[in-house]
Design an enzyme around this catalytic site. Structure first.
Site, PDB file in Angstrom:
ATOM      1  N   LYS A 167       0.833  -1.205   0.000  1.00  0.00           N
ATOM      2  CA  LYS A 167       0.000   0.000   0.000  1.00  0.00           C
ATOM      3  C   LYS A 167       0.867   1.253   0.000  1.00  0.00           C
ATOM      4  O   LYS A 167       2.014   1.244   0.452  1.00  0.00           O
ATOM      5  CB  LYS A 167      -0.925   0.008   1.227  1.00  0.00           C
ATOM      6  CG  LYS A 167      -1.937  -1.139   1.229  1.00  0.00           C
ATOM      7  CD  LYS A 167      -2.985  -0.971   0.142  1.00  0.00           C
ATOM      8  CE  LYS A 167      -3.945  -2.155   0.092  1.00  0.00           C
ATOM      9  NZ  LYS A 167      -3.406  -3.319  -0.604  1.00  0.00           N
ATOM     10  N   ASP A 168       0.270   2.362  -0.504  1.00  0.00           N
ATOM     11  CA  ASP A 168       0.977   3.635  -0.594  1.00  0.00           C
ATOM     12  C   ASP A 168       1.425   4.131   0.773  1.00  0.00           C
ATOM     13  O   ASP A 168       0.835   3.802   1.801  1.00  0.00           O
ATOM     14  CB  ASP A 168       0.062   4.707  -1.206  1.00  0.00           C
ATOM     15  CG  ASP A 168      -0.436   4.337  -2.589  1.00  0.00           C
ATOM     16  OD1 ASP A 168      -1.227   3.387  -2.686  1.00  0.00           O
ATOM     17  OD2 ASP A 168      -0.026   4.995  -3.555  1.00  0.00           O
ATOM     18  N   LYS A 169       2.457   4.968   0.765  1.00  0.00           N
ATOM     19  CA  LYS A 169       2.879   5.622   2.007  1.00  0.00           C
ATOM     20  C   LYS A 169       2.037   6.870   2.262  1.00  0.00           C
ATOM     21  O   LYS A 169       1.358   6.974   3.281  1.00  0.00           O
ATOM     22  CB  LYS A 169       4.361   6.001   1.948  1.00  0.00           C
ATOM     23  CG  LYS A 169       4.793   6.775   3.204  1.00  0.00           C
ATOM     24  CD  LYS A 169       6.226   7.265   3.125  1.00  0.00           C
ATOM     25  CE  LYS A 169       6.556   8.096   4.370  1.00  0.00           C
ATOM     26  NZ  LYS A 169       7.929   8.627   4.351  1.00  0.00           N
TER      27      LYS A 169
END
Length: 701
Positions: free
Chosen positions: A338-340
């Site tokens: 998942k994105d930061k």
């Protein structure tokens, strides 16, 4: 090292499939503007609370009692705080002359100043021993302690104290435990029906390595044998001393417990402290006396949960959770990365941790912008790709026309969204797959690993950016000196991956073999991530070449998927068809059916110019004979097929005006510049919202 181009420049060369003009806007102004929610295999959003009551968890997998199959003592009815107070106080009475023994106020955090309350507590031995025998046992314990404190050697045979015969087996077993809990520096031995008490020489030996308070609590922990519990010694900056503690515990109790070192959570850059955590081995139980089912339950403890994180890298989040739970990062499994810079919700499973244990750290992890919920017992871990897709709720701010575009902004936005909704987007791997460094990208590390250039891969991983911050100063120092120990002193505690790598390099050295061992400080999913990054970069270049060369036509030699609803990642060769000349002429297939191979040992290549391009690229990168296996790192890359086009689904959007601007100037562009776009959609697994937005907006996100 030659500087690589910025990742934005790399992605500006990728193709578009739609011909609308697009628009400009700001994506990810804040993490809350980019919300990602995993969709599980049943099509449910993982952020929804599961109906099953949390209280049922303990019924499914209860924590075992300290004394299985034995009658409960009064000890069990006291709080842990009360037990600690009572037991440490008993030791304190025998230790008044010990200059190293801490007062109650000094250890308030761990034993809650028990010395002042001792006389108010009930003696845990009173249910089993009469007053006279209890007093004699206390006197024996004090005599042993006084001789130890005066450093008087115990000459002759080890002193013993006999409790006498106790015929009831259950009562005898409970008394053994109660004595050892009250006096961890003593040991008990059974002789027929008699209980004999002796000095615990292991306790005395441990006191030479750690404080008496730690030894006391450790032996208490050891005797309790509470499943899934852990014990942590005080932070220690001396590696040689830590090795001595590890050696002692593993030598004396290695068949029962295992030890691991973790960085101290309260990190001080000037003082590298590490804590030793002890936990019971999974196979330490006497399985012969238990059913196969019971043994399996004990061995395979899996706890599922939903992780919510905000503006936090996923591997950093896992590293922090691992430290708090006393496990290692490879004990966690997940369906996707998942994105930061986002608020993300994803399913996870952790091994060797009970639901109750995970619940105990809920408050602590909130400080790191993390939450866990939907905590429950499950039977197995997760695997990558074990999800249907992801749902996105995104806000794009500061909307405006492309340069030199005078059309109505609202119309441009609606046209762009409808185009991508109907025609789809080029299914590139997104920039987050490759990192945002200017000098080194994850695909370069993956290429080095595929070529078994282990030292080069380590140096690439630790290559600094041109920034003056603690992280990059530490990396710069390492490349200049290859001093792993010194770099550890400089590297911030929250850089979990870097610190794990440096710990291993300090232990094994910067040789090829040492670097192989260092890579094993990463879980398998992280090691394979770098290799996949290289494969992803080549796939992105391949699809651009395919679209530039042949456009949207399906041509002879293309590979097409014969089934509509099949997961790219698990598309077998039997479902991939090579387009014939006749099928090209008859327009048998459409562009959305075309797939391209993601590099690996089990895939086939297109039989046209695209296939030739693949072989030329592999030769360019020195992989013409690569089998896509790295035995030294236990990495096998079979490869897969990926559709070149994808569509968003369940798409909805809304344009809103920002009302925080007081004065509006006449003219459509000034007025429309205050617009924000709220857009929601679902994507299949392994598809990137930033890539979909790039196609909609017609510029890099």
């Amino acid at each position: 090292m030659e500087e690589d181009t910025d990742y934005r420049i790399r992605f500006s060369s990728l193709c578009f499939i739609n011909d609308h003009v697009g628009f400009h806007g700001t994506v990810k102004s804040s993490p809350s503007d980019f919300i990602v929610i995993e969709i599980d295999e049943q099509g449910q959003l993982v952020n929804k609370t599961i109906d099953e009551p949390v209280c049922e968890i303990s019924e499914i997998q209860p924590e075992p009692n300290n004394f299985p199959k034995k009658p409960k003592l009064d000890l069990q009815n006291l709080s842990s705080e009360d037990r600690s107070s009572q037991e440490v106080n008993t030791l304190a009475r025998c230790s008044d002359n010990d200059p190293n023994h801490q007062s109650g106020s000094e250890k308030e955090d761990t034993v809650n100043n028990g010395t002042s309350k001792c006389e108010e507590k009930a003696d845990v031995l009173s249910p089993f021993l009469d007053e006279k025998m209890n007093e004699l046992l206390n006197r024996f314990a004090c005599d042993i302690k006084e001789k130890w404190l005066s450093k008087t050697e115990l000459n002759g045979p080890s002193p013993e104290f006999s409790i006498g015969r106790i015929h009831d087996k259950n009562q005898r077993a409970s008394l053994h435990s109660a004595i050892r809990q009250k006096f961890p520096f003593l040991m008990t031995v059974g002789k027929n029906s008699d209980i004999v008490v002796k000095p615990n020489l292991h306790y005395k030996e441990l006191c030479h390595l750690v404080s008496e308070e730690e030894a006391f609590e450790f032996f208490k922990y050891l005797d309790a044998k509470k499943e899934n519990s852990k014990f942590t010694f005080k932070p220690d900056g001396n590696k040689d001393h830590r090795k001595a503690v590890h050696h002692f515990i593993n030598k004396k109790f290695g068949n029962l417990v295992e030890t691991k070192s973790f960085p101290e959570l309260k990190y001080n850059a000037n003082n590298l402290n590490v804590v030793i955590t002890v936990r019971f081995r999974e196979k330490a139980h006497k399985h012969g006396k238990r059913s196969v089912l019971e043994c399996q339950k004990r061995k395979d403890t899996y706890t599922a949960f939903t992780l919510r994180k905000e503006n936090l890298e996923m591997f950093e989040a896992i590293g922090f959770l691992a430290i708090k739970l006393g496990v290692i990062p490879s004990d966690f499994s997940y369906a996707g990365l998942k994105d930061k810079k986002a608020v993300t919700y994803q399913a996870m499973v952790v091994r060797k941790v009970t639901p109750e244990r995970l619940k105990n750290i809920e408050k602590e992890i909130e400080k790191k912008r993390m939450n866990v919920f939907n905590i429950r017992s499950v039977d197995n871990s997760l695997r990558l790709g074990q999800l249907k897709g992801n749902h996105f709720d995104i806000v794009i701010r500061n909307l405006k026309n492309q340069i030199n575009d005078s059309a109505n902004l609202r119309e441009r936005i609606l046209e762009a969204i409808e185009n991508v909704k109907n025609k789809g987007f080029v299914n590139y791997y997104g920039p987050q797959r490759f990192g945002k460094g200017r000098k080194v990208h994850t695909d370069q590390i993956g290429l080095a690993l595929l070529k078994s250039e282990m030292v080069k891969a380590i140096k690439l991983f630790l290559t600094p950016e041109d920034l003056d911050d603690p992280i990059n100063r530490a990396k710069k120092y390492f490349l200049q000196t290859e001093d792993a120990k010194g770099t550890l002193l400089l590297m911030p505690e929250f850089k979990v991956r870097e610190r794990a790598l440096l710990e291993s390099l300090h232990r094994f050295g910067m040789t090829e073999e040492g670097c192989v061992q260092a890579w094993f400080s990463f879980p398998h999913s992280m090691r394979i991530f770098y290799v996949h990054a290289y494969s992803s970069k080549i796939w992105n270049e391949a699809v651009s070449y395919r679209l530039v060369t042949y456009g949207s036509r399906v041509v002879e030699g293309d590979l097409v998927c014969l089934e509509e609803d099949i997961d790219d990642e698990h598309l077998p060769n039997s479902k991939v068809h090579l387009v014939t000349e006749e099928e090209e002429s008859a327009n048998t297939y459409a562009i959305h059916q075309v797939v391209l191979p993601v590099l690996g040992y089990s895939i086939q290549y297109p039989k046209n110019k695209v296939g030739q391009w693949y072989h030329e690229i592999l030769s360019r990168d020195g992989l013409q004979t690569c089998r896509f296996k790295v035995p030294a790192l236990k990495l096998n890359v079979p490869g897969c097929y990926r559709q070149i086009l994808k569509h968003p689904y369940n798409l909805s959007y809304q344009l809103k005006e920002d009302h925080d601007i007081d004065v509006k100037t006449e003219g459509s562009h000034i007025d429309e510049a205050t617009l924000s776009l709220l857009i929601s959609f679902d994507l299949d697994s392994s598809c990137y919202a930033t890539v979909c937005l790039r196609e909609i907006m017609k510029h890099d996100v």
